[in-house]
Design a protein around this motif. Structure first.
Motif: not given
Ligand code: EPZ
Length: 399
Positions: A93-100, A314-317, A340-353
């Motif tokens: 299986p493949g899929g979202c890669n967070f941990g084994i 997958g998303y905290c940083s 308040q959060l401010h806009g930035a360029t970020v990257s998704a690493h998995d579906l829910r993140a």
């Protein structure tokens, strides 16, 4: 999504066509019906949400399509092919890669039903010399995948199979209900003990997939983070209680109806603590989305992850680059709320993140660019259309 990705492979067990309704129009579903076609099944999409699958032309016990490596749910073909041919060969299986993400409990279940297995050159081969036979299986961990895969292999095994310490998610009940409409004899799905009495054959039929509790939960979390007053339709409120309880803790107002739920959030969110657990606990698939709410709450919140230890990464940083204040210590993230959060360029690493980063972008001041949005589109049909209808300024761009 998580019901559909098990029910589509399950159609292989039928000796006549199956019609599936209320299917999400997402890439994971398309991938699985493509794999079925690649194996010889006749697949007709009657509309975006309805498919007719005739498994009779399938004449192979092997999933050879390379695309099967891309999604974890391909492994449900193991249980379905074992149920039909007593043999199955499927890519690891493949899929979202967070941990084994091991499959030892799946294999333990298949072995208990009389199968041998081998893992080589990226393929899993499982087979039984004769009919599979019923058995009692005690799962060492509560696992959705293994519970569903063992159910698929056991429905046509000789005798009674009992799965103890089974997972209880709504999508497990949905798979059991689908199989029972085909003539299976499954009882106890949704509890920690599932009993499957083997039958000789399963017939096709028509079945409507349950609404997706995590998709609905994601929109509820978006309104909680951004503020607003939204009615989410075509849901089963009971399945959302594990999520709305937490959102209400934080200050959202939730009004459930028969098949819809209204959520209202005005004023500052309150901090809270949460710990992810198998259903009916707070779902791990809502960890990221609720962490965004915590990032905007008044005070310090804590999120503890008990299912996937590395899911935070997958998303905290990414959220920190938007101004969130999060520190991770082992399985717990401590979130100090900001105004308040401010806009930035970020990257998704998995579906829910990825979904969580879209929510953060909606709540943030300024513009946010979420890259790798394909991860999100795997599990959310028309995300941009639905958010735009709520007043979001969001568009998909080809980079
Ligand atoms: C399903 O994954 C979902 N995926 C996941 O949703 C969800 O996060 C997860 O269940 C938990 O609810 C699908 O349904 C396609 P598990 P699955 O087997 O079946 C350990 C999403 O975002 N484990 O319940 O792979 C495993 O490592 C996705 O929609 C074993 O140790 O999850 C994990 O710690 C992400 N041995 C725990 O059990 C095994 O043989 C739960 O895994 C199997 C699992």
């Amino acid at each position: 999504k998580n019901a559909a990705v098990a029910i589509i492979p399950a159609t292989i067990l039928a000796d006549s066509p199956c019609r599936l309704e209320n299917l999400p129009d997402i890439s994971d579903v398309k991938t699985l019906t493509y794999i079925l076609e690649d194996m010889g099944a006749k697949v007709d999409y009657l509309d975006r949400h309805t498919v007719e699958i005739d498994p009779r032309p399938v004449e192979t016990d092997t999933v050879s399509a390379d695309i099967a490596r891309r999604i974890r749910a391909s492994y449900y073909f193991l249980g379905a092919l074992l149920g039909r041919y007593h043999k199955a060969v499927v890519p690891m299986p493949g899929g979202c890669n967070f941990g084994i993400r091991p499959i030892d409990q799946h294999l333990k279940g298949f072995a208990a039903l009389g199968c041998d297995y081998s893992l080589d050159n990226g393929m899993i081969a499982v087979s039984s010399p004769g009919d599979l036979h019923g058995s009692s299986i005690y799962l060492d961990v509560v696992t959705v995948g293994a519970t569903m895969n063992i159910m698929l292999a056991a429905v046509k095994a000789r005798g009674l199979t009992v799965i103890e310490n089974a997972a209880r998610e709504p999508h497990i009940v949905d798979l059991a209900n689908f199989l029972n409409t085909m003539g299976a004899r499954i009882s106890g799905a949704g509890t920690d003990t599932v009993k499957i009495r083997g039958v000789n054959s399963l017939r096709g039929g028509t079945y409507a997939i349950i609404p997706d509790q995590i998709e609905a939960g994601t929109y509820l979390a978006a309104v909680t983070a951004v503020g607003g007053n939204v009615l989410v339709q075509n849901v089963i409120p009971k399945h959302l209680e594990c999520i709305t309880g937490k959102l209400q803790d934080m200050g959202a107002k939730v009004i459930p109806f028969d098949d819809s739920i209204r959520i209202i959030r005005s004023g500052r969110l309150r901090s809270s603590t949460a710990k992810t657990r198998p259903y009916p606990g707070f779902p791990t698939d809502m960890q990221a989305q609720v962490c965004v709410c915590m990032a905007l709450a008044n005070g310090t919140s804590r999120m503890t992850e008990s299912v996937y230890e590395t899911r935070f990464f997958g998303y905290c940083s990414e959220l920190e680059s938007m101004g969130a204040r999060i520190s991770i210590e082992s399985k717990t993230a401590t979130v100090v709320g900001v105004e308040q959060l401010h806009g930035a360029t970020v990257s998704a690493h998995d579906l829910r993140a990825g979904a969580a980063l879209v929510i953060a972008g909606l709540a943030a001041r300024g513009t946010t660019r979420v890259q790798n949005i394909h991860f999100v589109e795997r599990g959310y049909e028309d995300l941009i259309g639905k958010l735009t209808a709520l007043g979001a300024d969001i568009k998909r761009i080809e980079e």
